[in-house]
Design an enzyme around this catalytic site. Structure first.
Site, PDB file in Angstrom:
ATOM      1  N   GLU A   1      29.812  23.578  -2.618  1.00 11.26           N
ATOM      2  CA  GLU A   1      30.149  22.290  -1.981  1.00 11.26           C
ATOM      3  C   GLU A   1      30.329  21.207  -3.043  1.00 11.26           C
ATOM      4  OE1 GLU A   1      27.393  21.329   1.182  1.00 11.26           O
ATOM      5  OE2 GLU A   1      27.272  23.402   1.862  1.00 11.26           O
TER       6      GLU A   1
ATOM      7  N   GLU B   1      19.862  25.659   3.426  1.00  8.62           N
ATOM      8  CA  GLU B   1      18.879  24.599   3.195  1.00  8.62           C
ATOM      9  C   GLU B   1      17.496  24.877   3.809  1.00  8.62           C
ATOM     10  OE1 GLU B   1      20.861  20.973   4.392  1.00  8.62           O
ATOM     11  OE2 GLU B   1      22.572  21.405   3.114  1.00  8.62           O
TER      12      GLU B   1
HETATM   13  O1  G3I Z   1      33.054  14.360  15.296  1.00  5.84           O
HETATM   14  C1  G3I Z   1      32.315  13.138  15.485  1.00  5.84           C
HETATM   15  C2  G3I Z   1      33.204  12.080  16.043  1.00  5.84           C
HETATM   16  O2  G3I Z   1      33.641  12.471  17.318  1.00  5.84           O
HETATM   17  C3  G3I Z   1      32.422  10.758  16.101  1.00  5.84           C
HETATM   18  O3  G3I Z   1      33.263   9.736  16.519  1.00  5.84           O
HETATM   19  C4  G3I Z   1      31.866  10.421  14.717  1.00  5.84           C
HETATM   20  C5  G3I Z   1      31.010   9.149  14.761  1.00  5.84           C
HETATM   21  O4  G3I Z   1      30.040   9.152  13.721  1.00  5.84           O
HETATM   22  O5  G3I Z   1      31.060  11.477  14.288  1.00  5.84           O
HETATM   23  C6  G3I Z   1      31.766  12.698  14.147  1.00  5.84           C
HETATM   24  O6  G3I Z   1      30.887  13.686  13.724  1.00  5.84           O
HETATM   25  C7  G3I Z   1      30.454  13.618  12.378  1.00  5.84           C
HETATM   26  C8  G3I Z   1      30.923  14.855  11.668  1.00  5.84           C
HETATM   27  O7  G3I Z   1      30.375  14.901  10.365  1.00  5.84           O
HETATM   28  C9  G3I Z   1      32.456  14.946  11.542  1.00  5.84           C
HETATM   29  O8  G3I Z   1      32.944  13.920  10.770  1.00  5.84           O
HETATM   30  C10 G3I Z   1      28.932  13.550  12.401  1.00  5.84           C
HETATM   31  O9  G3I Z   1      28.513  12.322  12.936  1.00  5.84           O
HETATM   32  C11 G3I Z   1      28.399  13.708  10.992  1.00  5.84           C
HETATM   33  O10 G3I Z   1      26.985  13.822  11.043  1.00  5.84           O
HETATM   34  C12 G3I Z   1      28.952  14.952  10.361  1.00  5.84           C
HETATM   35  O11 G3I Z   1      28.525  15.016   9.020  1.00  5.84           O
HETATM   36  C13 G3I Z   1      28.629  16.271   8.395  1.00  5.84           C
HETATM   37  C14 G3I Z   1      27.282  16.649   7.828  1.00  5.84           C
HETATM   38  O12 G3I Z   1      27.390  17.861   7.131  1.00  5.84           O
HETATM   39  C15 G3I Z   1      26.235  16.802   8.920  1.00  5.84           C
HETATM   40  O13 G3I Z   1      25.035  17.175   8.395  1.00  5.84           O
HETATM   41  C16 G3I Z   1      29.667  16.167   7.294  1.00  5.84           C
HETATM   42  O14 G3I Z   1      30.970  15.992   7.853  1.00  5.84           O
HETATM   43  C17 G3I Z   1      29.658  17.461   6.456  1.00  5.84           C
HETATM   44  O15 G3I Z   1      30.451  17.272   5.318  1.00  5.84           O
HETATM   45  C18 G3I Z   1      28.237  17.764   6.010  1.00  5.84           C
HETATM   46  O16 G3I Z   1      28.257  18.975   5.314  1.00  5.84           O
HETATM   47  C19 G3I Z   1      26.998  19.397   4.768  1.00  5.84           C
HETATM   48  C20 G3I Z   1      27.025  20.909   4.727  1.00  5.84           C
HETATM   49  O17 G3I Z   1      27.304  21.432   5.987  1.00  5.84           O
HETATM   50  C21 G3I Z   1      25.697  21.442   4.200  1.00  5.84           C
HETATM   51  N1  G3I Z   1      25.372  20.879   2.917  1.00  5.84           N
HETATM   52  C22 G3I Z   1      25.403  19.425   2.853  1.00  5.84           C
HETATM   53  C23 G3I Z   1      26.755  18.894   3.333  1.00  5.84           C
HETATM   54  C24 G3I Z   1      26.807  17.410   3.198  1.00  5.84           C
HETATM   55  O18 G3I Z   1      25.860  16.804   4.035  1.00  5.84           O
END
Ligand code: G3I
Length: 380
Positions: A272, A167
């Site tokens: 993805e 990105e």
């Molecule tokens: O692990 C913590 C947990 O301990 C906490 O209680 C919870 C509360 O919100 O958050 C958890 O972390 C989250 C994590 O995902 C695991 O679920 C983060 O807040 C959250 O921001 C994170 O989001 C991820 C996101 O990337 C971050 O930018 C998504 O799972 C993941 O699917 C997403 O993946 C991205 C690719 O890497 C790049 N392309 C876009 C795609 C979708 O956004």
């Protein structure tokens, strides 16, 4: 008397019907059993076309999600780590690495003989805080050298493909302002790909981004490919993330993009894939994107189950997309879904928290949906 005859006749008809009915049913079951066994699972059916992958989360890597693991074994032949290899997790402090989950992830890939993807080396998001304090381009280069050499070196020969840069582009196709861009300009892209290729010359190297079907952004991705190739650097794949919806992007836009990347001299991976069935806040006329829609029934229309009509729409959309992928299978290396089943999708929490979305091929109980059947039907 007439009544008794009528009764006997009705009984006779009922017995005949029951006997014939049973016979028909038995015959159907027997002939179904006698069918030559068809290959099961997406990976088997698509094995001559491209890899079928899934993003895996902590629960799956730590083997807490046994149903997810079962699906992984039967349906998929490639994995991508959804979060655990991102900078903030794997390299949280300068010189401080945490390989516990990444090691378990790579182990999973080896044990199940999966095409194993590393996601991602250089990304402005989910970056460790300390990297934003880097002072100048010299220090940035040292930091990137340490990061890429250490991680790619550790998994040399085990990670098959790296999302080297993720990105880096804005929607207009120009480079995004990030700590990397601010300190090194477009050079940081060259450093990243050069370092990754040196650390594991056999690994496939990818530039990965979303909205890569939009003409301006597509042009930006193609100029990254050109920039790297002109410098004699290795880039193998453009990863079109594929966070799509029921209507867009159009099949024409997807096809034009696949053709354009192929023409630029790289393979395409859909890295993805998921298809949201829920409304976006920014599509609402007059809506403030910053407005809090959490709890809004209008924005979360299917909290219990997906209506049949939308289920069909999703199945048709998936089928036409996969038909297109098959048409261009010579240009496509891999199609990875962003998650195993609906319950684990990030789209339940983005762009609005606590919604119920249905973007993947398997439902919350890990059962195949119509969308799964429609993708499989293309191969039968
Ligand atoms: O692990 C913590 C947990 O301990 C906490 O209680 C919870 C509360 O919100 O958050 C958890 O972390 C989250 C994590 O995902 C695991 O679920 C983060 O807040 C959250 O921001 C994170 O989001 C991820 C996101 O990337 C971050 O930018 C998504 O799972 C993941 O699917 C997403 O993946 C991205 C690719 O890497 C790049 N392309 C876009 C795609 C979708 O956004």
């Amino acid at each position: 008397m007439v009544h008794i005859y009528r009764l006997l006749y009705a009984l006779f008809v009922l017995i005949l019907f029951t006997l014939f009915g049973c016979k028909e049913h038995d015959k159907k079951l027997t002939s179904e059993k006698e069918l030559p066994s068809k290959p099961i699972g997406l990976k088997q059916n698509y094995k001559d076309d491209f890899f079928i992958g899934a993003a895996v989360n902590d629960a799956l890597i730590e083997k807490r999600d046994s149903l997810g693991l079962e699906l992984l074994k039967t349906e998929f032949n490639s994995i991508t780590p959804e979060n655990i290899m991102k900078w903030m997790h794997i390299h949280p402090g300068k010189g401080v690495y945490d390989f516990s989950l990444p090691d378990a992830y790579v182990d999973l890939g080896e044990r199940y003989q999966l095409f194993t993807v590393g996601h991602t080396l250089v990304w402005h998001s989910q970056l460790a805080e300390w990297v934003t304090e880097v002072k100048d381009s010299t220090e940035l280069k040292e930091v990137m050298e340490d990061h890429i050499n250490t991680i790619v070196g550790r998994y040399k020969g085990k990670i098959d493909s790296w999302d080297v840069v993720n990105e880096a582009l804005k929607e207009d196709g120009s480079l995004r302002e990030s700590v990397f861009y601010e300190l090194a300009g477009e050079k940081y892209l060259e450093w990243a790909f050069e370092l990754a290729a040196e650390a594991d010359p056999e690994a496939q190297l990818t530039y990965n981004d979303y909205n890569l079907t939009n003409p301006e952004k597509r042009a930006g991705a193609i100029s990254i490919v050109k920039q790297l190739k002109d410098k004699g650097l290795k880039i193998d794949v453009v990863g079109m993330q594929g966070h799509w919806n029921l209507k867009g992007p159009s099949l024409e836009e997807i096809e034009e993009s696949i053709l354009a990347y192929h023409k630029a001299g790289v393979k395409v991976a859909i890295t993805e894939l998921d298809i949201t069935v829920l409304p976006y806040p920014w599509d609402l006329e007059g809506a403030e994107v910053s407005q809090n829609f959490e709890g809004s029934e209008f924005m979360n229309p299917y909290p219990e189950s997906l209506p049949d009509s939308v289920q069909r729409e999703l199945a048709d959309r998936y089928q036409s997309i996969f038909k297109l992928f098959l048409k261009h299978k010579d240009k496509i290396d891999r199609v990875t879904f962003w998650g195993i089943n609906d319950g684990s999708s990030w789209l339940n929490g983005w762009p609005i928290k606590n919604r119920t979305n249905y973007p993947l091929l398997f439902d919350r109980s890990y059962r195949p949906k119509d969308a799964y059947k429609s993708v499989l039907a293309l191969k039968n």
